[in-house]
Enzyme design. Sequence first.
Site, PDB file in Angstrom:
ATOM      1  N   CYS A 168       0.808  -1.228   0.000  1.00 34.39           N
ATOM      2  CA  CYS A 168       0.000   0.000   0.000  1.00 34.39           C
ATOM      3  C   CYS A 168       0.843   1.281   0.000  1.00 34.39           C
ATOM      4  CB  CYS A 168      -0.948   0.007   1.191  1.00 34.39           C
ATOM      5  SG  CYS A 168      -1.991  -1.450   1.241  1.00 34.39           S
ATOM      6  N   HIS A 193      -3.143   7.114   3.432  1.00 36.37           N
ATOM      7  CA  HIS A 193      -3.608   5.844   2.856  1.00 36.37           C
ATOM      8  C   HIS A 193      -4.960   5.509   3.475  1.00 36.37           C
ATOM      9  CE1 HIS A 193      -3.942   1.804   1.582  1.00 36.37           C
ATOM     10  NE2 HIS A 193      -3.532   1.239   2.702  1.00 36.37           N
ATOM     11  N   ASN A 195     -10.031  -0.007   1.120  1.00 35.55           N
ATOM     12  CA  ASN A 195      -8.573   0.029   0.967  1.00 35.55           C
ATOM     13  C   ASN A 195      -8.205  -0.520  -0.414  1.00 35.55           C
ATOM     14  OD1 ASN A 195      -5.838  -0.473   1.022  1.00 35.55           O
ATOM     15  ND2 ASN A 195      -5.825  -1.372   3.070  1.00 35.55           N
TER      16      ASN A 195
HETATM   17  N1  COA Z   1     -17.528  -8.109  11.419  1.00 32.98           N
HETATM   18  C1  COA Z   1     -17.793  -8.372  12.702  1.00 32.98           C
HETATM   19  N2  COA Z   1     -16.853  -8.669  13.596  1.00 32.98           N
HETATM   20  C2  COA Z   1     -15.583  -8.725  13.159  1.00 32.98           C
HETATM   21  C3  COA Z   1     -15.237  -8.450  11.824  1.00 32.98           C
HETATM   22  C4  COA Z   1     -16.283  -8.155  10.941  1.00 32.98           C
HETATM   23  N3  COA Z   1     -16.062  -7.877   9.633  1.00 32.98           N
HETATM   24  N4  COA Z   1     -13.905  -8.574  11.702  1.00 32.98           N
HETATM   25  C5  COA Z   1     -13.424  -8.891  12.894  1.00 32.98           C
HETATM   26  N5  COA Z   1     -14.429  -8.990  13.775  1.00 32.98           N
HETATM   27  C6  COA Z   1     -14.402  -9.359  15.192  1.00 32.98           C
HETATM   28  C7  COA Z   1     -13.210 -10.236  15.528  1.00 32.98           C
HETATM   29  O1  COA Z   1     -13.474 -11.573  15.159  1.00 32.98           O
HETATM   30  C8  COA Z   1     -13.149 -10.054  17.013  1.00 32.98           C
HETATM   31  O2  COA Z   1     -14.082 -10.884  17.616  1.00 32.98           O
HETATM   32  P1  COA Z   1     -13.776 -11.630  19.012  1.00 32.98           P
HETATM   33  O3  COA Z   1     -13.539 -10.519  19.983  1.00 32.98           O
HETATM   34  O4  COA Z   1     -15.000 -12.423  19.221  1.00 32.98           O
HETATM   35  O5  COA Z   1     -12.532 -12.435  18.737  1.00 32.98           O
HETATM   36  C9  COA Z   1     -13.578  -8.604  17.204  1.00 32.98           C
HETATM   37  O6  COA Z   1     -14.231  -8.211  15.990  1.00 32.98           O
HETATM   38  C10 COA Z   1     -12.424  -7.684  17.452  1.00 32.98           C
HETATM   39  O7  COA Z   1     -11.425  -8.005  16.510  1.00 32.98           O
HETATM   40  P2  COA Z   1     -10.076  -7.242  16.424  1.00 32.98           P
HETATM   41  O8  COA Z   1      -9.304  -7.752  15.247  1.00 32.98           O
HETATM   42  O9  COA Z   1      -9.399  -7.222  17.734  1.00 32.98           O
HETATM   43  O10 COA Z   1     -10.686  -5.778  16.162  1.00 32.98           O
HETATM   44  P3  COA Z   1      -9.953  -4.473  15.797  1.00 32.98           P
HETATM   45  O11 COA Z   1     -10.369  -3.381  16.689  1.00 32.98           O
HETATM   46  O12 COA Z   1      -8.483  -4.694  15.649  1.00 32.98           O
HETATM   47  O13 COA Z   1     -10.573  -4.156  14.354  1.00 32.98           O
HETATM   48  C11 COA Z   1      -9.847  -4.306  12.082  1.00 32.98           C
HETATM   49  C12 COA Z   1     -10.394  -5.053  13.291  1.00 32.98           C
HETATM   50  C13 COA Z   1      -9.536  -5.287  10.973  1.00 32.98           C
HETATM   51  C14 COA Z   1     -10.886  -3.334  11.616  1.00 32.98           C
HETATM   52  C15 COA Z   1      -8.574  -3.558  12.519  1.00 32.98           C
HETATM   53  O14 COA Z   1      -7.711  -4.453  13.200  1.00 32.98           O
HETATM   54  C16 COA Z   1      -7.828  -2.944  11.405  1.00 32.98           C
HETATM   55  O15 COA Z   1      -8.317  -2.102  10.677  1.00 32.98           O
HETATM   56  N6  COA Z   1      -6.524  -3.281  11.267  1.00 32.98           N
HETATM   57  C17 COA Z   1      -5.689  -2.710  10.250  1.00 32.98           C
HETATM   58  C18 COA Z   1      -6.074  -3.316   8.937  1.00 32.98           C
HETATM   59  C19 COA Z   1      -5.407  -2.646   7.789  1.00 32.98           C
HETATM   60  O16 COA Z   1      -5.344  -1.460   7.700  1.00 32.98           O
HETATM   61  N7  COA Z   1      -4.893  -3.462   6.858  1.00 32.98           N
HETATM   62  C20 COA Z   1      -4.354  -3.044   5.652  1.00 32.98           C
HETATM   63  C21 COA Z   1      -3.034  -2.395   5.826  1.00 32.98           C
HETATM   64  S1  COA Z   1      -2.472  -1.695   4.347  1.00 32.98           S
END
Ligand code: COA
Length: 313
Positions: free
Chosen positions: A112, A238, A268
């Site tokens: 990215c 980004h 994204n």
């Molecule tokens: N819908 C509902 N629940 C979801 C979900 C979805 N689409 N995706 C994840 N969850 C759940 C998880 O399973 C977890 O459940 P649990 O507590 O029962 O295990 C809960 O939400 C929390 O998950 P977690 O991963 O700790 O949440 P988070 O606050 O980190 O948010 C993201 C998840 C993916 C939104 C976040 O981690 C994120 O944006 N990370 C960066 C991703 C990114 O930018 N990637 C590209 C880089 S270029």
Amino acid sequence: MNVGIKGFGAYAPSKVIDNAYFESFLDTSDEWISKMTGIKERRWAADDEDTSDMAYEASVKAIEDAGIQAEDIDMIMVATSTGDYPFPTVANMLQERLGTKKVATMDQLAACSGFMYAMINAKQFIQSGDYHNILVVGADKLSKITDLSDRSTAVLFGDGAGAAVIGEVSEGHGILSYELGSDGSGGKYLYQDQETHKIVMNGREVFKFAVRIMGEASTKAVEKAGLTADDIDMFVPHQANIRIMESARLRLGIPEEKMSVSVDQFGNTSAASIPLSIAQELENGKIQDGDTLVLVGFGGSLTWGAITLKWGK
Ligand code: COA
């Protein structure tokens, strides 16, 4: 020599995928996706529309905007993690399709952050005096490497392309400073699986990294340019997650109305994300000639890149 953007264009596929789409086969909701990521919808390319097709559409616009012809392009660089093939490269394919001279072509892989890396690479070639108009493209079809059975990644990604003709620009325009970096120890947090060819991500680790690096990289780039937050007209991060973008904005001390937000519409789109966001601001008349922009990307591997520039040619 002032090196900057002489022409610009972007392209998003027409197929809109809203959050409700995922509710039919994943344990997720529009409410969760909107609140946790800021994404409302994303665009997915058609099955027969690949990365090179989107790159081509954006390139045609950028070349036209620069007021030059395809034969004036003397190098092509494409930032992508999702080329149609490992080789021929997307840049190769563009050379033929755009009808440029048989110029040097290369794809660059910095996930990215790719558009930032390619812009800065192009800047060096222009400054050498050996090249004059380098077509830099950021294009990704993430939908083809997204694991639709994984709710934590399936909802995040979209497809698109952006292109810029990089060359010499007039006084008061162009790239002022940049900051590039990578940390290979974080490669395990975001990668493409070699068997499934799908994206695998540790969301929490990527989130922590992104929050820190977006603020750090853009602050360094702003300092290197001898500027302060007050000098910034538009902050273009980004478009990965609105919460990550917000924390970077607050760290930089930039008011809300000066941050470009298109993550709600496109999700994204990796290397296309920053140019797609710039295109939206241009369309809305929010970026004007001479404006100071801060662009900052982060991504898999893990990589980062920030650029300050004065918009215009
Ligand atoms: N819908 C509902 N629940 C979801 C979900 C979805 N689409 N995706 C994840 N969850 C759940 C998880 O399973 C977890 O459940 P649990 O507590 O029962 O295990 C809960 O939400 C929390 O998950 P977690 O991963 O700790 O949440 P988070 O606050 O980190 O948010 C993201 C998840 C993916 C939104 C976040 O981690 C994120 O944006 N990370 C960066 C991703 C990114 O930018 N990637 C590209 C880089 S270029």
